[in-house]
Write a protein that holds these residues in place. Sequence first.
Motif, PDB file in Angstrom:
ATOM      1  N   THR A 139       2.510   1.270  -3.454  1.00  0.00           N
ATOM      2  CA  THR A 139       1.223   2.650  -4.438  1.00  0.00           C
ATOM      3  C   THR A 139       1.486   3.788  -4.087  1.00  0.00           C
ATOM      4  OG1 THR A 139       0.297   0.407  -4.267  1.00  0.00           O
ATOM      5  CG2 THR A 139      -0.820   2.220  -4.756  1.00  0.00           C
ATOM      6  N   ALA A 140       1.221   4.340  -3.157  1.00  0.00           N
ATOM      7  CA  ALA A 140       0.988   5.494  -2.356  1.00  0.00           C
ATOM      8  C   ALA A 140       1.956   5.995  -3.418  1.00  0.00           C
ATOM      9  CB  ALA A 140       1.061   6.284  -0.866  1.00  0.00           C
TER      10      ALA A 140
ATOM     11  N   SER B  83       7.468   4.860 -12.264  1.00  0.00           N
ATOM     12  CA  SER B  83       6.498   3.178 -12.540  1.00  0.00           C
ATOM     13  C   SER B  83       6.904   2.149 -12.032  1.00  0.00           C
ATOM     14  CB  SER B  83       6.411   3.407 -14.107  1.00  0.00           C
ATOM     15  OG  SER B  83       5.799   4.245 -15.254  1.00  0.00           O
TER      16      SER B  83
ATOM     17  N   ASP C 262       0.895  -1.080   0.013  1.00  0.00           N
ATOM     18  CA  ASP C 262      -0.187  -0.051   0.299  1.00  0.00           C
ATOM     19  C   ASP C 262       1.116   1.795  -0.421  1.00  0.00           C
ATOM     20  OD1 ASP C 262      -2.127  -1.404   0.292  1.00  0.00           O
ATOM     21  OD2 ASP C 262      -2.937  -1.645   2.016  1.00  0.00           O
TER      22      ASP C 262
ATOM     23  N   HIS D  22       4.177   5.824  -5.633  1.00  0.00           N
ATOM     24  CA  HIS D  22       4.046   6.070  -7.090  1.00  0.00           C
ATOM     25  C   HIS D  22       2.478   6.377  -7.788  1.00  0.00           C
ATOM     26  CE1 HIS D  22       2.264   1.794  -8.870  1.00  0.00           C
ATOM     27  NE2 HIS D  22       2.476   1.854  -7.422  1.00  0.00           N
ATOM     28  N   SER D  23       1.810   6.329  -6.697  1.00  0.00           N
ATOM     29  CA  SER D  23       0.724   7.051  -8.111  1.00  0.00           C
ATOM     30  C   SER D  23      -0.173   8.283  -8.149  1.00  0.00           C
ATOM     31  CB  SER D  23      -0.746   6.610  -6.881  1.00  0.00           C
ATOM     32  OG  SER D  23      -0.507   6.982  -5.644  1.00  0.00           O
ATOM     33  N   ALA D  24       1.164   9.184  -7.024  1.00  0.00           N
ATOM     34  CA  ALA D  24       1.361  10.883  -7.864  1.00  0.00           C
ATOM     35  C   ALA D  24       2.232  10.605  -8.604  1.00  0.00           C
ATOM     36  CB  ALA D  24       0.411  11.240  -7.129  1.00  0.00           C
TER      37      ALA D  24
ATOM     38  N   LYS E 112       6.981  10.683 -12.737  1.00  0.00           N
ATOM     39  CA  LYS E 112       5.624   9.503 -12.639  1.00  0.00           C
ATOM     40  C   LYS E 112       6.954   8.126 -13.297  1.00  0.00           C
ATOM     41  CE  LYS E 112       2.362   7.162 -12.557  1.00  0.00           C
ATOM     42  NZ  LYS E 112       2.885   5.921 -11.719  1.00  0.00           N
TER      43      LYS E 112
ATOM     44  N   ASP F 249      -6.419  15.992  -8.039  1.00  0.00           N
ATOM     45  CA  ASP F 249      -6.314  14.558  -8.587  1.00  0.00           C
ATOM     46  C   ASP F 249      -6.621  14.857 -10.242  1.00  0.00           C
ATOM     47  OD1 ASP F 249      -6.089  13.423  -6.085  1.00  0.00           O
ATOM     48  OD2 ASP F 249      -8.318  13.191  -6.121  1.00  0.00           O
TER      49      ASP F 249
END
Length: 291
Positions: A138-139, A240, A135, A141-143, A238, A278
Motif C-alpha cells: 500500500t505504501a 495501481s 501494508d 502504490h499510495s503516492a 501512479k 499530500d
Amino acid sequence: MKTRYSFGGDEHVFVEMDEEMSLEAFFKALSMSNAVRDAAIDGVTEICPANASFQVKFDPDRIKPDDMMAEIKALESHAEKAEKRLKTRIVEFPVYYQDPWTHETLMRFRDRHQDPNGSDLDYAARINGFDTVADFITAHHSAPWFVSMVGFVSGLPFLYQLVERKKQLEVPKYVRPRTDTPKQTVGYGGCFSCIYSVRGAGGYQMFGITPVTIFDPKQETSYLKDFMVFFKPGDIVKFSPIDRDEYDSILAEVEANRFTPKIKEVEFDLEAFEADHDGTNAKLMGALNVG
C-alpha cells in the motif's frame, strides 16, 4: 549545493548537481542540461540526463576538452535560476504485486539476498517498519512517483516517490546481483523504484510485474509507434495494484494492440509540493479521473 565538474575520458564532461537525489537537484540538472542543448555548442554529440546530474558527450576533434568544460561551466547560472514548474504527464501503471514469475525468480536467487528465508517483499516490509507485506505494498502504490531518469538499460525508468523524506521507502539492492530478472519487473533499490524494460541481470528487490510494454525497439506496440521508449524524465507515475485476472486481461489487450495507457497532462510545481505533499499528490492523482 555545490556543482562538481569532471571529465569522463576524452569525450565526456560529467556535471553533478548534488551527491544525493532530491527534486531540487533534479530540476537544476534538467535546467542546466536544457541550457547546454539550447546553446548548440559546436562538437556536442549527446546529452544524457540522470537523477541529479548529466553527462555531455563531445567530439574532441571539433572542440578541446578544456574548452568544452568552460562552455558548460558558463551555463551554470541557468541552474541557479532553475524553473521549479514542469508541464508533464501523469500515467497510471498497473502492477501485479506478488506475482508468480518474479517470486519464482527471487526464490532461485535467495543465496544472493540479505535474507535467504523470506521473499523480497517480506524483507522490504520488515526493514521499513511495516507489520505486513500488504501494508508495504500500500505504501508503495499510495503516492505517485517521479521519473528522474531513463537509462542504464534501454527504456528503464528510475522512479523517485513523491513523499516527504521521512516517509521514503528504502531497500538495499541484493548482496550479489542476479543473472535473471523477468521483463517488466517492478523493482526497488535504495530510494528508487524501477521497471525492468527487458529480461536480464539485476540487483533490485522484486515486488511485482506490469503487463504494459515500456520498450519496443521494433515499434510494433500501438502506443510506441512514435518512439520505442515509453518513459521520459519528468513523467509522473501512479502504480495501481491488479490481480491475476486483470493482469491477463491487460496483457491480452497489449498483445492485440488494443491497449492505451491512461495518461493526463498535468503541471508539477515543486514549491507547491514542498508546501503540501499530500494535497499536491491528491491533485495529481485526481487528474487521472478527470474526463
